[in-house]
Design a protein around this motif. Sequence first.
Motif, short mmCIF file in Angstrom:
data_model
loop_
_atom_site.label_atom_id
_atom_site.label_comp_id
_atom_site.label_asym_id
_atom_site.label_seq_id
_atom_site.Cartn_x
_atom_site.Cartn_y
_atom_site.Cartn_z
N ALA A 198 0.82 -1.21 0.00
CA ALA A 198 0.00 0.00 0.00
C ALA A 198 0.86 1.26 0.00
CB ALA A 198 -0.92 0.00 1.22
N LYS A 199 0.30 2.32 -0.55
CA LYS A 199 0.98 3.62 -0.59
C LYS A 199 0.83 4.32 0.76
CE LYS A 199 0.92 8.06 -3.01
NZ LYS A 199 0.25 8.87 -4.07
N PRO A 200 1.94 4.79 1.35
CA PRO A 200 1.82 5.50 2.63
C PRO A 200 0.97 6.76 2.49
CG PRO A 200 4.11 4.88 2.19
CD PRO A 200 3.34 4.63 0.94
N GLY A 201 0.08 6.97 3.46
CA GLY A 201 -0.74 8.17 3.51
C GLY A 201 -0.25 9.11 4.59
N PRO A 202 -1.11 9.98 5.10
CA PRO A 202 -0.68 10.94 6.13
C PRO A 202 -0.60 10.31 7.51
CG PRO A 202 -3.00 11.22 5.65
CD PRO A 202 -2.51 10.19 4.68
N VAL A 203 0.06 11.02 8.41
CA VAL A 203 -0.02 10.71 9.83
C VAL A 203 -1.28 11.39 10.35
CG1 VAL A 203 1.07 10.94 12.09
CG2 VAL A 203 2.48 10.56 10.05
N VAL A 204 -2.24 10.61 10.85
CA VAL A 204 -3.53 11.16 11.25
C VAL A 204 -3.35 11.92 12.56
CG1 VAL A 204 -5.93 10.63 11.77
CG2 VAL A 204 -4.67 9.23 10.11
N PRO A 205 -3.65 13.21 12.61
CA PRO A 205 -3.40 14.01 13.82
C PRO A 205 -4.60 14.02 14.77
CG PRO A 205 -4.08 15.44 12.04
CD PRO A 205 -4.12 14.04 11.49
N GLY A 206 -4.34 14.52 15.99
CA GLY A 206 -5.38 14.91 16.91
C GLY A 206 -6.10 13.78 17.62
N TRP A 207 -5.43 12.68 17.90
CA TRP A 207 -6.10 11.55 18.53
C TRP A 207 -5.54 11.27 19.91
CZ3 TRP A 207 -7.09 7.38 14.16
CH2 TRP A 207 -8.26 7.73 13.48
N ASP A 208 -5.39 12.27 20.72
CA ASP A 208 -5.12 12.12 22.15
C ASP A 208 -3.97 11.16 22.43
OD1 ASP A 208 -5.37 12.42 24.89
OD2 ASP A 208 -6.86 10.82 25.07
#
Length: 685
Positions: free
Chosen positions: A621-631
């Motif tokens: 799979a192609k790397p996506g973003p680092v998902v922010p804001g999850w405590d």
Amino acid sequence: MIARFSSRTGRSARSPRRVSTTALKATCALAVLVLAPGAPLAAQETATASRSAASTSRAARLVHRFDFNERPLGNLEDLPKYWEPLRPAGFPHYTRGGFDEAVGHEAPPSFHLASEGRNVAFQYNGPETRVRLNTEYRVVGYIRPQSLRHARACLSAHFVDRAGRPIVETLTRSPFVGGSGSDEWTRVVIDLPQAPPEAYTIAVTAWVLQRDMWDPGGWRPWEIPRRDVSAGAWFDDIALYALPRVALSCAARGNVIPPDGPFDLEIVFSDSEDPGLRGLLTIVDATGNVVETHPVPVTMRAAGTPRTVSTAHLPPGLYRARLDIVAGDETVVTRAITFARLAPLVHPGAHPVRRLGVVLQSDAYDHSETVLALLRHQRVQAAKVPLWGDRPLCQPGERACAVRDAFFQALVKAGFALTGVFEGIPGDTATPREERLRALVEWLGGDPAAWRDRLAMTVAPWASLFQTWQLGADRQPPHLKEEGLILALERMRKVMADYISVPRLAVVQDITRERGLDGRNVAELVLAAGPDASPAFLGERIRTLQTSQTARVSTYIPPLPEASYTRTGRLAHWAVRVLEARHAGADVYVPQPWRIGTRNDVQPDETYLLLRTIADLIGDAKPGPVVPGWDGVRALAFYRGDEAVVALWDPQAPLEGRLHTLQLGRADRQYDLWGRATTLPEEET
């Protein structure tokens, strides 16, 4: 945890989903079993029956017993029959051994060895210890030390062929006796391996060894090793037993049980001459907890038909099966295997993964079909194989060459991207493994006449099989001067150009090094990550080198030291390193996640299951973003077609874990590192 989304669009959440992320630590509990006292008479009867069964079993399995009571049999010599002195280097001729008519274990006489300050050994080479093919043997004896303060006594045994030649690799010795200050009789046990085809008899040896022989490196250079002069040892009641012929195996190849089976563990008994035996099969999980036990009758079945125990009901995970064959309260023989139960694949029809690979060891050549099955179940399609190392180069026409070449061809036929590894100078066993790259670079930088033909002989037959040729094994390399490394690469490239139009070379580099060789010198940099490199540092270093270098970047993720982590913590940290490296865009290679056991059986490691889960869910799979804001939750997104996969973990979770409420949209399932799926609960808002 890894969550999967059906598409990248329409991710508005109907409701939040509550997810418990696993802490990167583990706890253990201690259970105390309290036994109530039973009726004394019943206990005595049980103990008597147990001793009787053990005694009957020993009598049925006895091959020969040395009680050294040979005078009534007509032996008037000083030595027991067929016992001869051994006099290799360090064993002088004037040491003595013989009957002691006054001392014995159960009763006199015994066999006494007098040291007189020197090493002494006597060996039995008689005909009473003939062996049966494919049978294991146990030697039980008793040793009484005589003033052994610095010297030690022991027994050893080994197989001998028909010509009287020792089969050295089967030599097994007992623990050393002496040094404790006690001169009491000590029971010792030797378990010999399965008799090889050329074995004819068993030789038993009694030893008394001074410290310079049994502990040659155990003192400082200026220290004078002390010797026991008026010392020796008595040996008595040495019994040789044939162990029951029993095999425990897994019906699935490589001890890896796929979701559709076969599921059976198989038990085969090859003799029935001991009616006092009973069997017990115990299965434990990776935490050491007993999952189930099964009584197993110890009887032969027609044509070697196995008794079977199904594992179909076990959840995915790593297990250990142990079969104990018991006579009374004595364990006669034990068999054990490690096996893995695989979870169903999420993407069963997907193409195997080339962004994840395995570094194979040379023992894979001799188990090619099993290794191919293991790689197929693991869903990876990239592998590194050793070409130069501590094994000498085989010559064309030799069986070793044929076996190796057939394995390489099978890998290519299965679609694998292969990398050939030049670990060190061929056949060099003297150089420590961590220094072999340095020695190889210096060798390649020297006279080309010393290595040109060897390199040509290696490259020419496989020029079309290997995509990459790697200098240095996958481990943290020694510090090398860059000019020496470049010279070695240039010389290799020049010779290889006669067989490959554009040789693709790779070199191993420590991940802590600030910069690497650029694309003018090497096509691929292999970053070796040590246990001290944090996952965040690993990802940052990969991204930095990918933007500053023209060479492709891959990484090698070794297992973490068991002493520094709990089991779950070690596995979770290892998986996080793999995920961070893949998200940074590097190809990831891991060590062969199985080992070859002493019986040539394959024992999978728990990382086998983890890598399979990552390959199945993330794959190429192609790397996506680092998902922010999850405590505090670390969340890495990967995209494969219309599907999004998010890998989640809490690096700062306490020991008991921590509950998080996350907006996961259409994701309805989470998967742990073993591939076990859990439906995410919904909470109305």
